[in-house]
Scaffold this motif. Structure first.
Motif, PDB file in Angstrom:
ATOM      1  N   ASN A 184       4.766  13.989 -11.006  1.00 52.38           N
ATOM      2  CA  ASN A 184       3.689  13.024 -10.845  1.00 52.38           C
ATOM      3  C   ASN A 184       3.298  12.914  -9.374  1.00 52.38           C
ATOM      4  N   ARG A 185       2.086  13.332  -9.075  1.00 51.86           N
ATOM      5  CA  ARG A 185       1.588  13.300  -7.703  1.00 51.86           C
ATOM      6  C   ARG A 185       0.133  12.852  -7.725  1.00 51.86           C
ATOM      7  N   CYS A 186      -0.238  12.100  -6.723  1.00 49.12           N
ATOM      8  CA  CYS A 186      -1.634  11.701  -6.596  1.00 49.12           C
ATOM      9  C   CYS A 186      -1.907  11.293  -5.155  1.00 49.12           C
ATOM     10  N   LYS A 187      -3.171  11.242  -4.811  1.00 51.09           N
ATOM     11  CA  LYS A 187      -3.574  10.804  -3.482  1.00 51.09           C
ATOM     12  C   LYS A 187      -4.409   9.546  -3.606  1.00 51.09           C
ATOM     13  N   GLY A 188      -4.297   8.698  -2.595  1.00 53.18           N
ATOM     14  CA  GLY A 188      -5.069   7.469  -2.599  1.00 53.18           C
ATOM     15  C   GLY A 188      -5.203   6.911  -1.199  1.00 53.18           C
ATOM     16  N   VAL A 189      -5.985   5.866  -1.096  1.00 53.94           N
ATOM     17  CA  VAL A 189      -6.239   5.222   0.191  1.00 53.94           C
ATOM     18  C   VAL A 189      -5.562   3.855   0.202  1.00 53.94           C
ATOM     19  N   VAL A 190      -4.796   3.590   1.247  1.00 57.54           N
ATOM     20  CA  VAL A 190      -4.105   2.308   1.378  1.00 57.54           C
ATOM     21  C   VAL A 190      -5.132   1.221   1.689  1.00 57.54           C
ATOM     22  N   ASP A 191      -5.207   0.215   0.815  1.00 58.56           N
ATOM     23  CA  ASP A 191      -6.166  -0.862   1.079  1.00 58.56           C
ATOM     24  C   ASP A 191      -5.489  -2.187   1.415  1.00 58.56           C
ATOM     25  N   GLN A 192      -4.139  -2.213   1.345  1.00 55.65           N
ATOM     26  CA  GLN A 192      -3.433  -3.434   1.749  1.00 55.65           C
ATOM     27  C   GLN A 192      -1.991  -3.101   2.086  1.00 55.65           C
ATOM     28  N   VAL A 193      -1.488  -3.714   3.159  1.00 53.34           N
ATOM     29  CA  VAL A 193      -0.096  -3.547   3.574  1.00 53.34           C
ATOM     30  C   VAL A 193       0.505  -4.936   3.754  1.00 53.34           C
ATOM     31  N   VAL A 194       1.633  -5.192   3.076  1.00 52.88           N
ATOM     32  CA  VAL A 194       2.301  -6.489   3.173  1.00 52.88           C
ATOM     33  C   VAL A 194       3.748  -6.262   3.589  1.00 52.88           C
ATOM     34  N   TYR A 195       4.106  -6.749   4.767  1.00 52.78           N
ATOM     35  CA  TYR A 195       5.481  -6.648   5.253  1.00 52.78           C
ATOM     36  C   TYR A 195       6.283  -7.820   4.698  1.00 52.78           C
ATOM     37  N   ALA A 196       7.403  -7.529   4.014  1.00 47.91           N
ATOM     38  CA  ALA A 196       8.189  -8.581   3.360  1.00 47.91           C
ATOM     39  C   ALA A 196       9.630  -8.614   3.844  1.00 47.91           C
ATOM     40  N   GLY A 197       9.876  -8.154   5.067  1.00 50.58           N
ATOM     41  CA  GLY A 197      11.227  -8.207   5.619  1.00 50.58           C
ATOM     42  C   GLY A 197      12.047  -6.986   5.255  1.00 50.58           C
ATOM     43  N   ASP A 198      12.651  -7.007   4.068  1.00 49.10           N
ATOM     44  CA  ASP A 198      13.486  -5.879   3.661  1.00 49.10           C
ATOM     45  C   ASP A 198      12.671  -4.706   3.150  1.00 49.10           C
ATOM     46  N   ALA A 199      11.414  -4.949   2.812  1.00 49.62           N
ATOM     47  CA  ALA A 199      10.572  -3.889   2.261  1.00 49.62           C
ATOM     48  C   ALA A 199       9.120  -4.136   2.648  1.00 49.62           C
ATOM     49  N   THR A 200       8.313  -3.093   2.503  1.00 53.10           N
ATOM     50  CA  THR A 200       6.873  -3.201   2.713  1.00 53.10           C
ATOM     51  C   THR A 200       6.171  -2.798   1.428  1.00 53.10           C
ATOM     52  N   ARG A 201       5.165  -3.579   1.049  1.00 47.39           N
ATOM     53  CA  ARG A 201       4.405  -3.316  -0.169  1.00 47.39           C
ATOM     54  C   ARG A 201       3.031  -2.777   0.212  1.00 47.39           C
ATOM     55  N   TYR A 202       2.649  -1.713  -0.470  1.00 47.60           N
ATOM     56  CA  TYR A 202       1.348  -1.101  -0.239  1.00 47.60           C
ATOM     57  C   TYR A 202       0.530  -1.156  -1.525  1.00 47.60           C
ATOM     58  N   SER A 203      -0.731  -1.461  -1.384  1.00 47.42           N
ATOM     59  CA  SER A 203      -1.675  -1.333  -2.489  1.00 47.42           C
ATOM     60  C   SER A 203      -2.514  -0.096  -2.204  1.00 47.42           C
TER      61      SER A 203
END
Length: 250
Positions: A184-203
């Protein structure tokens, strides 16, 4: 009474008034009152709901310690999915008054039987599509909007041409700099970055296929991804759960 107070670590608190006890201590008193009768089965209905996060986490460990010490069966009712996974040996997920799935915390999280369980226990990304290939071992390929093909596994047999939904946990997806080896592979554009301390969440926007939420543990050597970056995402087919869509589902 003394034994019950000792069990909940409140020896010496016998003469204190309720207003002199913290929230966690009051919860322990309530537990001690129930344990005095040495019940074979103990029902707890959202017992930690009024506590703050840190105190709730501490009390979860205390309750597990007491349960194992007394060898008592505890039926624990909660709407907190993380608490259910932390506290339980076996979990029952209810939907509309019926049992949707019963299993160990790992079974419910890693092998949900339905989109409802995959969404209710933890967090999942869902991508809709049509089944384009199947195999006898339960593996199948679902083609989503935009031609994205998703390889995954299904508990129930799927048929080519059938509408289906693919579910994958955010932490199973890995941003890749070199070409990925996973199916499973795909490409996309990051439209949001949320730093949460132990991890970072990307949309990550995939275009017609939709949006994926990606959760990456923070490490000093981790690649820094910023809003607007083009990223390649990859995840294993074994981490993708495929479910048939009912005819009346949107």
């Amino acid at each position: 009474v003394g034994e019950a107070l000792e069990l909940v670590r409140l020896t010496g608190y016998e003469r204190r008034l309720p207003r002199q006890l913290s929230g966690g201590e009051q919860q322990r008193v309530a537990l001690a009152r129930a344990l005095v009768f040495r019940p074979r089965v103990l029902l707890m209905d959202e017992p930690l709901g009024a506590l703050d996060k840190k105190l709730r986490a501490h009390m979860q460990l205390e309750l597990k310690r007491i349960q194992r010490h007394l060898h008592v069966t505890v039926i624990y009712v909660t709407h907190d999915q993380e608490e259910a996974l932390t506290m339980s040996d076996r979990v029952a997920v209810m939907r509309g008054g019926r049992t949707e799935q019963v299993g160990t915390p790992a079974e419910l999280y890693e092998s949900p039987v339905s989109p409802f369980v995959a969404d209710f226990v933890g967090e999942s990304n869902f991508l809709d599509g049509v089944v384009v290939a199947t195999s006898p071992d339960g593996r199948a390929v679902v083609r989503a909007e935009g031609g994205l093909e998703l390889h995954g596994v299904s508990r129930e047999p799927l048929q080519v041409g059938q509408r289906a939904v693919a579910a994958v946990r955010p932490e199973k997806i890995v941003p890749q700099e070199p070409p990925a080896s996973e199916l499973n592979r795909c490409k996309g554009v990051v439209d949001q970055v949320v730093y949460a301390g132990d991890a970072t969440r990307y949309s990550v926007a995939l275009g017609a296929a939709g949006t994926l939420t990606v959760k990456v543990q923070n490490r000093l050597a981790s690649r820094q991804v910023a809003t607007g970056d083009l990223v390649e995402l990859a995840w294993d087919a074994g981490d993708t759960r495929l479910f048939a869509r009912a005819p009346d589902e949107g």
